[in-house]
Design an enzyme around this catalytic site. Structure first.
Site, PDB file in Angstrom:
ATOM      1  N   GLY A  50      39.626  37.581  44.864  1.00  0.00           N
ATOM      2  CA  GLY A  50      40.434  38.801  45.180  1.00  0.00           C
ATOM      3  C   GLY A  50      40.374  39.801  44.369  1.00  0.00           C
ATOM      4  CB  CYS A  51      39.259  40.345  40.959  1.00  0.00           C
ATOM      5  SG  CYS A  51      40.942  39.425  40.343  1.00  0.00           S
ATOM      6  CD  GLN A  52      36.884  46.805  44.410  1.00  0.00           C
ATOM      7  OE1 GLN A  52      37.004  47.515  43.426  1.00  0.00           O
ATOM      8  NE2 GLN A  52      36.647  47.058  45.538  1.00  0.00           N
ATOM      9  CB  SER A  53      36.060  42.822  38.021  1.00  0.00           C
ATOM     10  OG  SER A  53      36.020  44.269  38.017  1.00  0.00           O
TER      11      SER A  53
END
Length: 138
Positions: A50-53
């Site tokens: 759920g994190c782009q990074s």
């Protein structure tokens, strides 16, 4: 977490920043203070979805039942946000983490209003993952 301030000092320091550029620099500085994450902890089981990074969070419980969090990200601001979350959950048991609502702290810091939607979603994903791991231990 001796390198990181406690909750109250975090809030005081954050509110002393004159503008959002200074606040972002402070967040980045907090991330730089996190201890280095071991390579073996950069695994899919510690990866936060759920994190782009890329984000890894490791949760360990000590003999007294207190949770110790470690984490890292490939993005400087996100790594700083990890540090902010760790400060808020410092010295808590799994049940404390499950019961603790970080949102009022974010509101006091006006943090979520100044993050991009993708960073806000990533921050929420980190919190959900930490709370889920804590719930499994409590």
């Amino acid at each position: 977490m001796a390198l990181l301030p406690d909750k109250e000092k975090l809030l005081r320091n954050f509110l002393r920043c004159a503008n959002w550029e200074e606040k972002y620099l402070y967040i980045i500085e907090l991330g730089q203070r996190l201890p280095e994450l071991r390579d073996e902890d950069r695994s899919s089981q510690n990866s936060i979805q759920g994190c782009q990074s890329q984000v890894w969070i490791v949760m360990r419980q000590n003999a007294q039942g207190i949770i110790k969090l470690q984490g890292d990200s490939d993005a400087a601001i996100v790594k700083g946000l990890i540090a902010v979350v760790f400060i808020l959950y410092d010295q808590m048991t799994p049940q404390d983490i499950v019961n603790f609502d970080v949102r009022p702290w974010f509101e006091k810091m006006a943090l979520t209003q100044h993050l991009t939607p993708s960073r806000s979603q990533g921050l929420e994903a980190m919190i959900r993952a930490i709370r889920a791991k804590a719930a499994a231990l409590s």
